[in-house]
Design an enzyme around this catalytic site. Structure first.
Site, PDB file in Angstrom:
ATOM      1  N   TYR A 124      -3.023  -5.212  39.868  1.00  0.00           N
ATOM      2  CA  TYR A 124      -4.311  -4.514  39.804  1.00  0.00           C
ATOM      3  C   TYR A 124      -4.156  -3.130  39.168  1.00  0.00           C
ATOM      4  O   TYR A 124      -5.003  -2.257  39.351  1.00  0.00           O
ATOM      5  CB  TYR A 124      -4.919  -4.363  41.207  1.00  0.00           C
ATOM      6  CG  TYR A 124      -5.414  -5.668  41.818  1.00  0.00           C
ATOM      7  CD1 TYR A 124      -5.111  -6.896  41.265  1.00  0.00           C
ATOM      8  CD2 TYR A 124      -6.203  -5.645  42.959  1.00  0.00           C
ATOM      9  CE1 TYR A 124      -5.553  -8.078  41.831  1.00  0.00           C
ATOM     10  CE2 TYR A 124      -6.662  -6.821  43.533  1.00  0.00           C
ATOM     11  CZ  TYR A 124      -6.327  -8.047  42.965  1.00  0.00           C
ATOM     12  OH  TYR A 124      -6.782  -9.219  43.530  1.00  0.00           O
ATOM     13  N   ASP A 206       3.510 -18.948  48.464  1.00  0.00           N
ATOM     14  CA  ASP A 206       2.930 -20.296  48.577  1.00  0.00           C
ATOM     15  C   ASP A 206       3.225 -20.902  49.953  1.00  0.00           C
ATOM     16  O   ASP A 206       2.331 -21.430  50.635  1.00  0.00           O
ATOM     17  CB  ASP A 206       3.419 -21.216  47.439  1.00  0.00           C
ATOM     18  CG  ASP A 206       4.877 -21.009  47.077  1.00  0.00           C
ATOM     19  OD1 ASP A 206       5.499 -20.052  47.586  1.00  0.00           O
ATOM     20  OD2 ASP A 206       5.424 -21.809  46.298  1.00  0.00           O
TER      21      ASP A 206
END
Ligand code: NAD
Length: 368
Positions: A124, A206
């Site tokens: 970001y 994950d």
């Protein structure tokens, strides 16, 4: 003179939920002196920029802010005000508690997690460009520094120590991202031994997602980089009952800004329909931050009792949830008024009530 707090109503449902939070804050008897400033769409209309300088100046001056959500156009238009605010004020720690309140609206009534997210860098950082003139390839740079990794990891362990939490899990993808991921992992492994009372372990992002939806009760504090933290905090909000009940806080070295995890939910703007709980629990976090512990506990308990009673709750909590008992939905302002009414009346020593007939149902779900 009470606590001087910058109030940023924000966009969409922001003005409604911040008004609700203000009603509850004032019911605590703690004195507040609100300095209302505009950022987002309203600021563009009136001042030609989504993040006017007076917003930054006000937060720097007051060191405390209560913020509503601010819309970010997708793909084009102005850059995220939320990201810019975090970067310009160096609000590097985003802390998002995910607590299942009264076991309502969740399949996981034991959920009690805190996501600590680095909020100033990572994917970001705003470093992105088209690679070719035809816009068929693009790059976004994942900026990870040792300095920011060290301070967020240390922040997570300090928070665990302060809050009596016993377990911090670092979440990364160091097997694939061999520079950025490994840098964050190295910071974690270097700092963890300084906190011998806190169990430290690591998960790949994950695997973490799978573990969280199977057995969230095994996790306590998660610390991670910006993008993973953004995704995990919504996931954990879902585990705990939905975006309508998920508060958040942004901390820098001397500033603190409190904002819900949810966005501006434009489709509900102006309808007095949105759940005010996330923004109200931001007031709880603010009160705790300034040391008003009793008032903070009163707010939390009034929210809990209102949800457990399930008489005056907004549409997202009125669905068949943990109690399998749908009720007619109340308005945002009605739920806020009910929580505010309870704040001075709650008994802080009584056990927290569970909803009558509580039991998980197959059709337990939330739109949010
Ligand atoms: P959102 O959180 O605004 O809404 C997603 C859905 O969640 C809504 O449609 C609604 O069903 C539900 N929801 C959210 N808040 C709720 C509440 N208080 N009560 C009941 N239901 C609620 O997410 P989005 O649609 O992805 O984003 C809308 C805008 O908000 C975008 O412009 C986005 O960039 C912005 N946003 C801002 C912030 C922030 O200001 N910190 C955070 C997230 C998203």
């Amino acid at each position: 003179m009470g606590y001087r707090v910058t109030l940023i109503p924000g966009d969409g449902i922001g003005p409604e939920v911040t008004a609700a939070a203000r009603t509850v804050a004032e019911a605590t008897g703690v004195a507040f002196d609100w300095e209302v400033v505009q950022a987002g769409e309203e600021a563009i209309r009136t001042q030609g920029t989504p993040l006017p300088d007076d917003v930054l100046a006000s937060v720097r001056r007051n060191r405390l802010a209560l913020k509503g959500p601010i819309t970010t156009p997708i793909g084009s238009g102005f850059r995220s005000v939320n990201v810019a605010l975090r970067q310009q004020l160096d609000l590097y720690s985003s802390v998002r508690p995910a607590r299942a309140i009264a076991g309502e609206g969740t399949r996981f009534p034991q959920t009690d997690l805190i996501v600590v997210r680095e909020a100033t860098e990572g994917l970001y950082s705003g470093v992105e460009h088209w690679v070719d003139r035809d816009h068929t390839a693009a790059e976004t740079v994942n900026v990870i520094t040792r300095k920011a990794s060290d301070r967020i990891v240390r922040f997570a362990f300090e928070l665990a120590k302060r809050e009596g939490r016993r377990h911090v899990t670092a979440v990364h993808k160091a097997n694939i991202m061999k520079t950025t991921g490994a840098l964050f992992q190295t910071a974690f492994q270097a700092i963890a031994p300084s906190y011998p009372g806190v169990q430290a372990d690591e998960r790949l992002i994950d695997n973490m997602c799978m573990q969280l939806v199977k057995k969230p009760e095994e996790y306590d504090v998660l610390v991670t980089t910006n993008l993973f933290g953004d995704i995990l905090s919504d996931l954990c909000a879902g585990l705990a009952g939905g975006l309508g009940v998920a508060p958040g806080a942004l901390y820098g070295d001397s500033l603190a800004v409190f904002e819900p995890v949810h966005g501006s939910a434009p489709k509900y703007a102006g309808q007095d329909k949105a759940d005010p709980v996330a923004e109200i629990l931001c007031v709880e976090l603010l009160l705790r931050h300034v040391g008003e512990r009793e008032a903070a506990s009163r707010v939390f308990r009034a929210v809990w009792e209102t949800i457990a009673e399930k008489k005056v709750v907004t549409y997202d909590l009125a669905l068949p949830g943990y109690t399998l008992r749908p009720v007619p939905p109340s308005r945002c302002s009605e739920m806020a008024a009910e929580i505010a009414r309870k704040v001075p009346l709650v008994d802080l020593d009584a056990p927290l009530p569970r909803p009558a007939g509580a039991g998980l149902g197959e059709d337990s779900h939330l739109e949010a």
